[in-house]
Motif scaffolding. Structure first.
Motif, mmCIF file in Angstrom:
data_model
loop_
_atom_site.group_PDB
_atom_site.id
_atom_site.type_symbol
_atom_site.label_atom_id
_atom_site.label_comp_id
_atom_site.label_asym_id
_atom_site.label_seq_id
_atom_site.Cartn_x
_atom_site.Cartn_y
_atom_site.Cartn_z
ATOM 1 N N THR A 116 0.850 -1.190 0.000
ATOM 2 C CA THR A 116 0.000 0.000 0.000
ATOM 3 C C THR A 116 0.883 1.238 0.000
ATOM 4 O O THR A 116 1.910 1.292 0.681
ATOM 5 C CB THR A 116 -0.905 0.007 1.246
ATOM 6 O OG1 THR A 116 -1.680 -1.201 1.232
ATOM 7 C CG2 THR A 116 -1.819 1.199 1.274
ATOM 8 N N THR A 117 0.474 2.241 -0.753
ATOM 9 C CA THR A 117 1.249 3.473 -0.889
ATOM 10 C C THR A 117 0.643 4.587 -0.044
ATOM 11 O O THR A 117 -0.579 4.732 0.007
ATOM 12 C CB THR A 117 1.283 3.912 -2.364
ATOM 13 O OG1 THR A 117 1.826 2.854 -3.150
ATOM 14 C CG2 THR A 117 2.136 5.140 -2.559
ATOM 15 N N VAL A 118 1.511 5.366 0.592
ATOM 16 C CA VAL A 118 1.088 6.569 1.315
ATOM 17 C C VAL A 118 1.820 7.759 0.709
ATOM 18 O O VAL A 118 2.871 7.600 0.083
ATOM 19 C CB VAL A 118 1.346 6.465 2.838
ATOM 20 C CG1 VAL A 118 0.529 5.351 3.451
ATOM 21 C CG2 VAL A 118 2.813 6.289 3.147
ATOM 22 N N SER A 119 1.283 8.940 0.901
ATOM 23 C CA SER A 119 1.790 10.100 0.178
ATOM 24 C C SER A 119 2.881 10.913 0.868
ATOM 25 O O SER A 119 3.517 11.736 0.219
ATOM 26 C CB SER A 119 0.631 11.021 -0.186
ATOM 27 O OG SER A 119 -0.020 11.458 0.985
ATOM 28 N N SER A 120 3.097 10.701 2.158
ATOM 29 C CA SER A 120 4.093 11.538 2.834
ATOM 30 C C SER A 120 4.684 10.817 4.045
ATOM 31 O O SER A 120 4.125 9.821 4.521
ATOM 32 C CB SER A 120 3.463 12.850 3.304
ATOM 33 O OG SER A 120 2.534 12.596 4.340
ATOM 34 N N ALA A 121 5.780 11.360 4.536
ATOM 35 C CA ALA A 121 6.427 10.791 5.721
ATOM 36 C C ALA A 121 5.524 10.887 6.947
ATOM 37 O O ALA A 121 5.485 9.966 7.764
ATOM 38 C CB ALA A 121 7.757 11.492 5.987
ATOM 39 N N SER A 122 4.786 11.970 7.079
ATOM 40 C CA SER A 122 3.916 12.112 8.251
ATOM 41 C C SER A 122 2.780 11.080 8.216
ATOM 42 O O SER A 122 2.439 10.495 9.248
ATOM 43 C CB SER A 122 3.359 13.530 8.358
ATOM 44 O OG SER A 122 2.592 13.854 7.227
ATOM 45 N N ILE A 123 2.224 10.841 7.038
ATOM 46 C CA ILE A 123 1.186 9.813 6.927
ATOM 47 C C ILE A 123 1.798 8.433 7.149
ATOM 48 O O ILE A 123 1.189 7.573 7.791
ATOM 49 C CB ILE A 123 0.470 9.899 5.563
ATOM 50 C CG1 ILE A 123 -0.311 11.215 5.482
ATOM 51 C CG2 ILE A 123 -0.454 8.704 5.353
ATOM 52 C CD1 ILE A 123 -0.900 11.510 4.117
ATOM 53 N N MET A 124 3.012 8.235 6.650
ATOM 54 C CA MET A 124 3.703 6.959 6.863
ATOM 55 C C MET A 124 3.862 6.706 8.360
ATOM 56 O O MET A 124 3.537 5.620 8.845
ATOM 57 C CB MET A 124 5.072 6.957 6.178
ATOM 58 C CG MET A 124 5.891 5.696 6.406
ATOM 59 S SD MET A 124 5.259 4.247 5.541
ATOM 60 C CE MET A 124 5.900 4.530 3.902
ATOM 61 N N LYS A 125 4.333 7.680 9.106
ATOM 62 C CA LYS A 125 4.544 7.508 10.549
ATOM 63 C C LYS A 125 3.243 7.201 11.275
ATOM 64 O O LYS A 125 3.199 6.278 12.102
ATOM 65 C CB LYS A 125 5.210 8.753 11.151
ATOM 66 C CG LYS A 125 6.655 8.913 10.759
ATOM 67 C CD LYS A 125 7.314 10.069 11.473
ATOM 68 C CE LYS A 125 6.712 11.380 11.072
ATOM 69 N NZ LYS A 125 7.413 12.546 11.631
#
Length: 131
Positions: free
Chosen positions: A94-103
């Protein structure tokens, strides 16, 4: 001539030093992961219950992660996953758009791992591997 060479070397070294390293992250309670385990997880070659998350394809941290862990370029990775999906052997992470969303995703999803730039680290996640 020496000045031009010196200036070129200085600019290249400042570019290299400005880049932080990519780190594999998990929830604060997660166990460390080896580079070979991470490669298998992100290429769908394991039956573990670990759930990998990716940054968007145009994110430079993604390219850095895959060059160090899976040893695949962006085009090789795209071709790999196209073949896996077409043959029914697997689906990409699954892909996320940013480091903050990843965290936030990693911190709140059981057995999740992902990667971010080391500069984006905070105490919501744990470094599992620094390739």
């Amino acid at each position: 001539m020496k000045k031009i060479i010196s200036m070129t070397i200085l600019s290249l070294s400042s570019i290299v030093s400005a880049q932080a390293d990519v780190v594999l992250i998990g929830a604060p309670t997660a166990n460390t992961v080896s580079a070979s385990e991470a490669k298998k997880i992100f290429l769908g070659k394991t039956s573990s219950d670990i759930v990998p998350f990716e940054l968007d394809a145009n994110n430079p941290t993604r390219n850095e992660f895959h060059s160090k862990i899976t040893k695949k370029s962006a085009s090789q990775l795209k071709a790999y996953w196209s073949k896996q999906v077409f043959t029914g052997k697997g689906n990409p992470p699954t892909t996320v758009s940013s480091a903050s969303i990843m965290k936030s995703t990693i911190a709140t999803t059981a057995n999740a791992i992902g990667y971010i730039d080391e500069a984006d680290l905070d105490d919501t996640v744990k470094v599992l591997l620094k390739p």
